[in-house]
Design a protein around this motif. Structure first.
Motif, PDB file in Angstrom:
ATOM      1  N   ASP A 125       0.725  -1.492  -0.011  1.00 23.32           N
ATOM      2  CA  ASP A 125       0.140   0.041  -0.165  1.00 23.32           C
ATOM      3  C   ASP A 125       0.665   1.077   0.100  1.00 23.32           C
ATOM      4  OD1 ASP A 125      -1.536  -2.168   1.109  1.00 23.32           O
ATOM      5  OD2 ASP A 125      -3.205  -1.134   1.852  1.00 23.32           O
ATOM      6  N   ARG A 147      -0.551  -0.171  -4.506  1.00 18.48           N
ATOM      7  CA  ARG A 147      -1.163  -1.673  -4.205  1.00 18.48           C
ATOM      8  C   ARG A 147      -1.899  -1.038  -2.894  1.00 18.48           C
ATOM      9  NH1 ARG A 147       3.445  -5.445  -7.181  1.00 18.48           N
ATOM     10  NH2 ARG A 147       5.403  -3.089  -7.693  1.00 18.48           N
ATOM     11  N   GLY A 156      -0.948  -9.769  -6.944  1.00 16.37           N
ATOM     12  CA  GLY A 156      -0.263  -8.232  -7.882  1.00 16.37           C
ATOM     13  C   GLY A 156       0.932  -9.528  -9.197  1.00 16.37           C
TER      14      GLY A 156
END
Length: 382
Positions: free
Chosen positions: A48, A58, A348
């Protein structure tokens, strides 16, 4: 909730061997079982605040934390780029005068992420992935060099003093500090492909010892971890006398873990397809090489140093069966020695969700693309 989680874990243990279609070789011979002073945390890196622009991190959805808990995981490493929680002029490279301009709004966002992890039973490892004066991922201008400049070290310690005071009353059972991600020294710190290698041990020790002293002055019980040298993979017995545990990596050999990764290889499309076990650049690699690779880390266990694998995983260009065969060997060896892990990442290109692979059939999981075979493999050790 606990019954559901136990059911999911038992189901994974039954189905994992069939679903993966690979055999599990015997656990590594000769690796003595030594008590690890760190818990065998198992979980994920959450990115994050990995981007220096906090809004471009992310972000992990609220339901992700519930799934981690339901699947039996208990660990989250939060690698942070320090500019993500500063207030400064982002139109130009950061200056020494700006590195301590903490942005309370951004810090509270990190607090919220830590709270979400704790709500779902995840131990949090707070890591400076980019610290004042250093980041393994080059490509931007730092105002000084963490390994060489006292001003950089002072700023580094000031950041850890801030975090230490902020979380002073949070138990080490719930929160630990990971000082700086993957120490490395390049000839040109701003060039990702510049030659480099391990930080001279005396320089690394100076930095680690100063930060450790700062943290312990605020909370002497805080659990603190130092990453392996040379990009995380080299154990550092020279730090064994300090009140520090150490974090290894699960990226050896990198022709498997980072096949065609553009930030590693300047011309990734010319690389041969990897195999496991198999030959690469005229050298044969097998499980035995992994056992040898982790022997220095097992020696740290014998010295009373706790060991955790803070990062491991595989980029999405490695053929999936090759990835699983290699990864299963790594997880077996870590498990045999009581060493936990943090997969890079949850969702991811390295993750169990939305990895973008083209050689597998994903399972639709509430609108997310789930790599079920990878999840089953990880759950064997959760």
């Amino acid at each position: 909730m606990n019954q559901r989680r136990d059911f999911l874990r038992k189901t994974a243990l039954i189905t994992a061997g069939v679903g993966l279609g690979v055999s599990n070789p015997p656990l590594a011979a000769g690796l003595n079982k030594t008590k690890n002073k760190l818990p065998k945390w198992r979980g994920f890196n959450l990115l994050d605040f990995f981007n220096p622009e906090a809004d471009k991190g992310r972000k992990n959805k609220a339901e992700y934390f519930k799934w981690m808990e339901d699947w039996g995981f208990n660990f989250a490493r939060i690698p942070i780029s320090y500019p993500s929680y500063l207030d400064f002029d982002r139109s130009k490279p950061i200056t020494p005068d700006e590195v301590l301009q903490f942005d309370e709004r951004r810090l509270e966002e990190i607090d919220d992420l830590v709270d979400k992890c704790h709500t779902h039973g995840l131990h949090v490892s707070l890591n400076l992935h980019r610290a004042p004066g250093f980041c393994i991922n080059a490509g931007f201008q730092e105002p000084y060099n963490l390994w060489e400049d006292q001003e950089a070290l002072d700023a580094f310690c000031a950041h850890w003093e801030m975090w230490s005071k902020r979380y002073k009353n949070v138990s080490s059972k719930k929160l630990s500090f990971d000082l700086v991600n993957e120490p490395y020294k390049r000839e040109d710190p701003n060039n990702q492909h510049s030659p480099g290698g391990p930080v001279p041990v005396e320089e690394y020790r100076k930095v680690a010892e100063a930060a450790l002293k700062t943290i312990k002055s605020v909370n002497k019980k805080r659990l603190v971890v130092a990453d392996g040298n040379g990009g995380g993979g080299i154990a550092v017995p020279e730090l064994a006398d300090l009140d520090l545990h150490q974090s290894c990596r699960g990226y050896f050999p990198m022709h498997i873990s980072h096949h065609k990764a553009p930030w590693v290889y300047t011309d990734p499309d010319i690389l041969p397809e990897p195999t496991w076990p198999g030959t690469y650049n005229e050298r044969y690699y097998s499980r035995e090489d992994l056992v040898k690779h982790y022997e220095p880390w097992v020696e740290l266990l014998h010295k009373g140093v706790g060991v955790h694998c803070g990062e491991l995983g595989c980029y999405n260009k490695t053929p999936h069966p090759v990835f699983l065969a290699w990864f299963g060997d790594i997880l077996d060896i870590l498990h045999e020695n009581g060493i936990g892990f943090g997969l890079w990442e949850f969702s991811g290109t390295f993750g169990i969700l939305n990895s973008g692979r083209t050689d597998i059939e994903y399972e639709d999981w509430y609108g997310e693309k789930l790599d079920r075979k990878l999840l089953q493999l990880l759950m064997k050790y959760a």
